[in-house]
Design an enzyme around this catalytic site. Structure first.
Site, PDB file in Angstrom:
ATOM      1  N   LYS A  24      10.365 -12.240  11.617  1.00 22.94           N
ATOM      2  CA  LYS A  24       9.247 -13.088  12.040  1.00 22.94           C
ATOM      3  C   LYS A  24       9.340 -14.474  11.417  1.00 22.94           C
ATOM      4  O   LYS A  24       9.586 -14.611  10.217  1.00 22.94           O
ATOM      5  CB  LYS A  24       7.929 -12.422  11.631  1.00 22.94           C
TER       6      LYS A  24
ATOM      7  N   TYR B 136       3.546 -10.515   6.945  1.00 28.94           N
ATOM      8  CA  TYR B 136       2.144 -10.802   6.638  1.00 28.94           C
ATOM      9  C   TYR B 136       1.431 -11.265   7.902  1.00 28.94           C
ATOM     10  O   TYR B 136       2.039 -11.790   8.818  1.00 28.94           O
ATOM     11  CB  TYR B 136       1.977 -11.777   5.474  1.00 28.94           C
ATOM     12  N   CYS B 137       0.137 -10.999   7.950  1.00 25.75           N
ATOM     13  CA  CYS B 137      -0.700 -11.293   9.125  1.00 25.75           C
ATOM     14  C   CYS B 137      -0.048 -10.778  10.416  1.00 25.75           C
ATOM     15  O   CYS B 137       0.176 -11.534  11.349  1.00 25.75           O
ATOM     16  CB  CYS B 137      -0.983 -12.793   9.230  1.00 25.75           C
ATOM     17  N   PRO B 138       0.270  -9.465  10.465  1.00 28.03           N
ATOM     18  CA  PRO B 138       0.962  -8.937  11.645  1.00 28.03           C
ATOM     19  C   PRO B 138       0.060  -8.912  12.872  1.00 28.03           C
ATOM     20  O   PRO B 138      -1.154  -8.755  12.768  1.00 28.03           O
ATOM     21  CB  PRO B 138       1.336  -7.517  11.215  1.00 28.03           C
TER      22      PRO B 138
END
Length: 275
Positions: free
Chosen positions: A157, A144-146
């Site tokens: 991550k 998420y939120c890459p």
């Protein structure tokens, strides 16, 4: 890799890690804006602010344009999550008691701190905090939120960085998943996007979340990590760069600015999120 941005003579340290469940994430973005203004105008030394929020999903501006966002929000609220829209870049992230947030607030010098230098300073700091790990920088697809400054260990991550610039100050903000399940956190965001998109095609490409691409430091290092232990590592890393740490709180002028920015965050959220 050394970063001159980390080699500050003195850091003001503001610790907001133990304010509890009543500490609203909107407050954090207001605090950072108030401190950016102080640092940017030369009224304050650079600041490191540490913060923890309970059970909150922080959305990016782009998330508010999801076609069925009210369905995604309803799901999160039913599961006990609070939701806010932040004023810095990026997309949805999960904050809870196992996630440490760090803001490094610098003056934006005459030459200017280009965006990559701010990101690199934070990535360097995190790498120094975790000498036992090989911390890699680069987008983790499926998270998420890459972004290009995702921080990962063995391809998973555990942290993401964003930036905010206002009135001559730069706030570089990172969330670090310290303990708990990274995949479980990612699962909440995957479900939020699935419900908010409901199969509809959009001009903006929202991330397709693959939960196993994310993990906490406890999971990645195979040992129990705590927020308080990581805070100590952060202090030691900054001191290793030659900085003096000065415990601090807001000045009266900063509190005044904070209340103004907090009201802006409240107004922004009322405007951008469906009721």
């Amino acid at each position: 890799m050394m970063s001159e941005l980390l080699q500050q003579q003195t850091w003001r340290v503001i610790d907001h890690t133990s304010l509890g469940p009543s500490f609203d994430a909107k407050q954090s973005f207001a605090f950072d804006d108030a401190l950016c203004e102080s640092v940017g105008s030369g009224q304050s030394q650079p600041v490191v602010r540490l913060w923890v929020h309970h059970q909150t999903v922080v959305l990016g501006i782009q998330d508010t344009k999801l076609p069925y966002i009210e369905k995604g929000l309803a799901y999160l609220h039913e599961q006990g999550w609070r939701t806010i829209v932040r004023n810095s870049g990026g997309l949805a992230v999960v904050l809870d008691e196992g996630v440490l947030n760090v803001s490094l607030i610098f003056p934006d010098t005459k030459k200017g701190i280009d965006i990559d230098r701010g990101y690199e300073a934070m990535a360097t700091l995190i790498a120094h905090m975790l000498p036992e790990a090989h911390v890699q920088t680069g987008e983790v697809v499926g998270s998420y939120c890459p972004g290009s400054f995702d921080l990962s260990i063995n391809g998973k991550k555990f942290a993401g960085i964003s930036q905010r610039r206002i009135r001559g100050g730069v706030a570089v903000q990172v969330y670090i998943c310290v303990n708990g399940s990274g995949a479980e956190r990612a699962g909440w965001i995957r479900e939020f996007y699935e419900r908010s998109l409901a199969g509809e095609q959009t001009k903006f490409t929202y991330p397709t979340i693959v939960p196993h691409t994310m993990a906490s430091l406890s999971e990645l290092l195979s040992k129990e990590m705590t927020v308080s232990a990581l805070v100590i590592r952060l202090y030691e890393a900054l001191q290793a760069f030659g900085s003096r740490l000065e415990p601090s709180s807001l000045t009266p002028a900063e509190w005044e600015r904070y209340y103004m920015y907090f009201q802006r965050m409240i107004d922004r959220n009322e405007t951008m999120l469906p009721t």
